[in-house]
Design a protein around this motif. Structure first.
Motif, PDB file in Angstrom:
ATOM      1  N   HIS A  33      -6.307  81.464  39.732  1.00  0.00           N
ATOM      2  CA  HIS A  33      -7.060  82.703  39.884  1.00  0.00           C
ATOM      3  C   HIS A  33      -6.942  83.265  41.294  1.00  0.00           C
ATOM      4  N   VAL A  34      -7.302  84.516  41.418  1.00  0.00           N
ATOM      5  CA  VAL A  34      -7.406  85.160  42.722  1.00  0.00           C
ATOM      6  C   VAL A  34      -8.892  85.267  43.020  1.00  0.00           C
ATOM      7  N   LEU A  35      -9.290  84.825  44.222  1.00  0.00           N
ATOM      8  CA  LEU A  35     -10.688  84.794  44.620  1.00  0.00           C
ATOM      9  C   LEU A  35     -10.936  85.683  45.821  1.00  0.00           C
ATOM     10  N   ARG A  36     -12.142  86.252  45.873  1.00  0.00           N
ATOM     11  CA  ARG A  36     -12.589  86.952  47.075  1.00  0.00           C
ATOM     12  C   ARG A  36     -13.683  86.084  47.684  1.00  0.00           C
ATOM     13  N   VAL A  37     -13.494  85.773  48.962  1.00  0.00           N
ATOM     14  CA  VAL A  37     -14.467  84.989  49.727  1.00  0.00           C
ATOM     15  C   VAL A  37     -14.717  85.765  51.009  1.00  0.00           C
ATOM     16  N   MET A  61     -21.093  79.683  36.810  1.00  0.00           N
ATOM     17  CA  MET A  61     -21.781  79.196  37.992  1.00  0.00           C
ATOM     18  C   MET A  61     -21.336  79.993  39.219  1.00  0.00           C
ATOM     19  N   THR A  62     -22.280  80.321  40.037  1.00  0.00           N
ATOM     20  CA  THR A  62     -21.981  81.005  41.283  1.00  0.00           C
ATOM     21  C   THR A  62     -21.699  79.963  42.356  1.00  0.00           C
ATOM     22  N   MET A  63     -20.626  80.172  43.093  1.00  0.00           N
ATOM     23  CA  MET A  63     -20.267  79.275  44.190  1.00  0.00           C
ATOM     24  C   MET A  63     -20.322  80.040  45.491  1.00  0.00           C
ATOM     25  N   SER A  64     -20.563  79.307  46.565  1.00  0.00           N
ATOM     26  CA  SER A  64     -20.500  79.912  47.893  1.00  0.00           C
ATOM     27  C   SER A  64     -19.940  78.897  48.881  1.00  0.00           C
ATOM     28  N   GLY A 112     -21.972  80.615  53.526  1.00  0.00           N
ATOM     29  CA  GLY A 112     -22.874  81.379  52.668  1.00  0.00           C
ATOM     30  C   GLY A 112     -22.202  82.469  51.863  1.00  0.00           C
ATOM     31  N   ASP A 113     -20.944  82.834  52.218  1.00  0.00           N
ATOM     32  CA  ASP A 113     -20.236  83.861  51.448  1.00  0.00           C
ATOM     33  C   ASP A 113     -20.063  83.415  50.001  1.00  0.00           C
ATOM     34  N   ALA A 114     -20.274  84.337  49.081  1.00  0.00           N
ATOM     35  CA  ALA A 114     -20.053  84.071  47.662  1.00  0.00           C
ATOM     36  C   ALA A 114     -18.566  84.002  47.363  1.00  0.00           C
ATOM     37  N   VAL A 115     -18.219  83.191  46.370  1.00  0.00           N
ATOM     38  CA  VAL A 115     -16.850  83.083  45.876  1.00  0.00           C
ATOM     39  C   VAL A 115     -16.800  83.841  44.556  1.00  0.00           C
ATOM     40  N   GLU A 116     -15.986  84.896  44.513  1.00  0.00           N
ATOM     41  CA  GLU A 116     -15.881  85.726  43.320  1.00  0.00           C
ATOM     42  C   GLU A 116     -14.477  85.657  42.747  1.00  0.00           C
ATOM     43  N   VAL A 117     -14.358  85.491  41.446  1.00  0.00           N
ATOM     44  CA  VAL A 117     -13.065  85.548  40.791  1.00  0.00           C
ATOM     45  C   VAL A 117     -12.691  87.006  40.645  1.00  0.00           C
ATOM     46  N   VAL A 118     -11.555  87.384  41.235  1.00  0.00           N
ATOM     47  CA  VAL A 118     -11.089  88.769  41.200  1.00  0.00           C
ATOM     48  C   VAL A 118     -10.182  88.982  39.988  1.00  0.00           C
ATOM     49  N   GLU A 119      -9.257  88.035  39.754  1.00  0.00           N
ATOM     50  CA  GLU A 119      -8.348  88.155  38.625  1.00  0.00           C
ATOM     51  C   GLU A 119      -7.657  86.826  38.374  1.00  0.00           C
ATOM     52  N   ASP A 125     -19.293  78.509  61.765  1.00  0.00           N
ATOM     53  CA  ASP A 125     -20.184  79.320  60.939  1.00  0.00           C
ATOM     54  C   ASP A 125     -19.407  80.458  60.286  1.00  0.00           C
ATOM     55  N   SER A 126     -18.318  80.874  60.952  1.00  0.00           N
ATOM     56  CA  SER A 126     -17.425  81.891  60.409  1.00  0.00           C
ATOM     57  C   SER A 126     -16.040  81.652  60.996  1.00  0.00           C
ATOM     58  N   ALA A 127     -15.032  82.205  60.332  1.00  0.00           N
ATOM     59  CA  ALA A 127     -13.655  82.047  60.823  1.00  0.00           C
ATOM     60  C   ALA A 127     -12.837  83.252  60.391  1.00  0.00           C
ATOM     61  N   GLU A 128     -11.916  83.626  61.256  1.00  0.00           N
ATOM     62  CA  GLU A 128     -10.936  84.648  60.917  1.00  0.00           C
ATOM     63  C   GLU A 128      -9.823  83.979  60.125  1.00  0.00           C
ATOM     64  N   VAL A 129      -9.418  84.629  59.046  1.00  0.00           N
ATOM     65  CA  VAL A 129      -8.355  84.107  58.210  1.00  0.00           C
ATOM     66  C   VAL A 129      -7.195  85.091  58.259  1.00  0.00           C
TER      67      VAL A 129
END
Length: 114
Positions: A70-74, A1-4, A104-111, A22-26
């Motif tokens: 897991h490590v995620l890219r958001v 499943m794709t998450m965002s 709206g950013d996708a959540v991707e599993v990096v590793e 709507d956006s934030a600096e992390v």
């Protein structure tokens, strides 16, 4: 499943209402403008009521919690996620690479972090 990312929140003051973004600096310490907490970033699913999480994803919390370890890219941000280890729903995350996260950013599993 794709998450965002469904919504982004900061909590500058204890027990105060969330500030929605709507956006934030992390940064390495967490979302800019958020008060320090147990983890740099907290992540939860859309079905978790009364949450104080920073990132709410458009998936059920059970599916979000399955990403533990897991490590995620958001967006530009890389997060290492793990269980909260307590009764709180969702995940805690350490920031591996700071940047900007947007609704709206996708959540991707990096590793796998293990």
């Amino acid at each position: 499943m794709t998450m965002s990312v469904r919504s982004i929140h900061t909590f500058p003051e204890r027990r105060a209402a969330a500030h929605d973004h709507d956006s934030a600096e992390v940064a390495l310490a967490g979302l800019v403008g958020d008060r320090p907490k147990k983890a740099a970033v907290s992540v939860v699913g859309h079905d978790s009521p009364h949450t104080r999480a920073n990132l709410v994803l458009d998936a059920p919390t059970a599916e979000v919690e399955a990403l533990s370890g897991h490590v995620l890219r958001v967006g530009d941000v890389v997060l290492a996620v793990e269980s909260t280890g307590n009764a709180c729903a969702g995940l805690y995350a350490a920031v591996g690479h700071p940047g900007t996260v947007r609704v709206g950013d996708a959540v991707e599993v990096v590793e796998d972090a293990s």
